[in-house]
Design a protein around this motif. Structure first.
Motif, PDB file in Angstrom:
ATOM      1  N   ASN A  36     -26.795  41.387 -21.714  1.00  0.00           N
ATOM      2  CA  ASN A  36     -27.962  42.466 -21.931  1.00  0.00           C
ATOM      3  C   ASN A  36     -28.766  42.317 -20.633  1.00  0.00           C
ATOM      4  O   ASN A  36     -29.690  41.604 -20.618  1.00  0.00           O
ATOM      5  CB  ASN A  36     -28.590  42.268 -23.104  1.00  0.00           C
ATOM      6  CG  ASN A  36     -29.564  43.297 -23.237  1.00  0.00           C
ATOM      7  OD1 ASN A  36     -29.715  44.151 -22.542  1.00  0.00           O
ATOM      8  ND2 ASN A  36     -30.410  43.025 -24.447  1.00  0.00           N
ATOM      9  N   CYS A  39     -32.874  42.838 -20.756  1.00  0.00           N
ATOM     10  CA  CYS A  39     -33.758  41.686 -21.402  1.00  0.00           C
ATOM     11  C   CYS A  39     -33.326  40.465 -20.628  1.00  0.00           C
ATOM     12  O   CYS A  39     -34.147  39.301 -20.636  1.00  0.00           O
ATOM     13  CB  CYS A  39     -33.712  41.765 -22.746  1.00  0.00           C
ATOM     14  SG  CYS A  39     -34.365  40.607 -23.505  1.00  0.00           S
ATOM     15  N   ASP A  41     -30.419  38.601 -21.602  1.00  0.00           N
ATOM     16  CA  ASP A  41     -29.763  37.852 -22.495  1.00  0.00           C
ATOM     17  C   ASP A  41     -28.397  37.727 -22.102  1.00  0.00           C
ATOM     18  O   ASP A  41     -27.681  38.691 -21.908  1.00  0.00           O
ATOM     19  CB  ASP A  41     -29.699  38.554 -24.042  1.00  0.00           C
ATOM     20  CG  ASP A  41     -30.937  39.062 -24.388  1.00  0.00           C
ATOM     21  OD1 ASP A  41     -31.938  38.138 -24.461  1.00  0.00           O
ATOM     22  OD2 ASP A  41     -31.405  40.230 -24.850  1.00  0.00           O
ATOM     23  N   CYS A  65     -33.763  35.721 -25.140  1.00  0.00           N
ATOM     24  CA  CYS A  65     -35.018  35.893 -25.685  1.00  0.00           C
ATOM     25  C   CYS A  65     -34.626  35.232 -27.254  1.00  0.00           C
ATOM     26  O   CYS A  65     -33.607  35.117 -27.749  1.00  0.00           O
ATOM     27  CB  CYS A  65     -35.534  37.399 -25.991  1.00  0.00           C
ATOM     28  SG  CYS A  65     -34.429  38.563 -26.789  1.00  0.00           S
ATOM     29  N   SER A  68     -32.495  37.614 -29.676  1.00  0.00           N
ATOM     30  CA  SER A  68     -31.071  37.427 -29.417  1.00  0.00           C
ATOM     31  C   SER A  68     -30.341  36.211 -29.855  1.00  0.00           C
ATOM     32  O   SER A  68     -29.392  35.773 -30.363  1.00  0.00           O
ATOM     33  CB  SER A  68     -30.548  37.650 -27.742  1.00  0.00           C
ATOM     34  OG  SER A  68     -31.290  36.888 -26.924  1.00  0.00           O
ATOM     35  N   ARG A 125     -35.429  46.430 -28.357  1.00  0.00           N
ATOM     36  CA  ARG A 125     -34.950  44.851 -28.854  1.00  0.00           C
ATOM     37  C   ARG A 125     -33.651  45.073 -29.696  1.00  0.00           C
ATOM     38  O   ARG A 125     -32.791  43.929 -30.112  1.00  0.00           O
ATOM     39  CB  ARG A 125     -35.864  44.131 -29.701  1.00  0.00           C
ATOM     40  CG  ARG A 125     -37.517  44.286 -29.089  1.00  0.00           C
ATOM     41  CD  ARG A 125     -37.308  43.648 -27.551  1.00  0.00           C
ATOM     42  NE  ARG A 125     -36.859  42.515 -27.258  1.00  0.00           N
ATOM     43  CZ  ARG A 125     -37.616  41.415 -27.387  1.00  0.00           C
ATOM     44  NH1 ARG A 125     -38.601  41.354 -28.050  1.00  0.00           N
ATOM     45  NH2 ARG A 125     -36.933  40.184 -27.265  1.00  0.00           N
ATOM     46  N   CYS A 128     -30.806  43.366 -28.149  1.00  0.00           N
ATOM     47  CA  CYS A 128     -30.882  41.839 -28.205  1.00  0.00           C
ATOM     48  C   CYS A 128     -30.231  41.310 -29.540  1.00  0.00           C
ATOM     49  O   CYS A 128     -29.653  40.366 -29.580  1.00  0.00           O
ATOM     50  CB  CYS A 128     -32.298  41.475 -28.177  1.00  0.00           C
ATOM     51  SG  CYS A 128     -33.296  42.166 -26.616  1.00  0.00           S
TER      52      CYS A 128
HETATM   53 ZN    ZN Z   1     -33.486  39.990 -25.616  1.00  0.00          ZN
END
Ligand code: ZN
Length: 160
Positions: A36, A39, A41, A65, A68, A125, A128
């Motif tokens: 991802n 972000c 991830d 994050c 995730s 989000r 995530c």
């Molecule tokens: Zn994330």
């Protein structure tokens, strides 16, 4: 309601601080990468699927994050020992909950995974939380791997 939200946040923070089933799974016969980039991830999901179609072992490794990481951690706890059929159902239900198509108070098999329902209110989000589940799906639907060296399927999140 406020206490409930605080409890949910505590569960997510706990899994972020102490992720379960974290690390490379030696002898895994399935794996997939979930990425991802929005972000940052990036996780690899490892699974060991036996001849009866049961996910005997599952782990994840990578960075990302809190949401995730907690989602991946809780997913591995929930999915371990489940049949492929049960896993597919959970993947679908989790995705539906995060996109607002499943009422967490209704009938489903998600159990404690409903702590992620609040994330459906945070559009940026959602990816995530869903990322590890998409990677799990890619892993269990993918070809059996002979080793973790070399090519393997890479899944990138574009649409949750
Ligand atoms: Zn994330």
């Amino acid at each position: 309601m406020t206490n409930m939200r605080a409890l949910y946040q505590e569960v997510i923070l706990d899994h972020n601080r102490k992720p379960r089933n974290f690390g490379v799974l030696e002898g895994a016969n399935r794996l997939a990468v979930g990425d991802n980039p929005l972000c940052g991830d990036n996780y690899t999901i490892y699974a060991n699927l036996n001849d009866d179609g049961i996910i005997e072992e599952v782990s994840f490794h990578g960075t990302g994050c809190a949401i995730s990481k907690a989602a991946a951690s809780m997913m591995t706890v929930r999915i371990k020992g489940k049949t492929l059929e049960d896993a597919q159902e959970l993947i679908e239900e989790f995705r539906m909950m995060l996109t607002g198509k499943l009422d967490p108070k209704g009938e489903h098999s998600l159990g404690h995974l409903t702590v992620f329902h609040g994330v459906s209110q945070l559009p940026q989000r959602i990816k995530c939380a869903v990322l590890p589940w998409h990677a799990l799906q890619a892993a269990i639907e993918g070809e059996e791997i002979a080793s973790t060296e070399g090519e393997h399927e890479v899944w990138t999140e574009d649409n949750p």
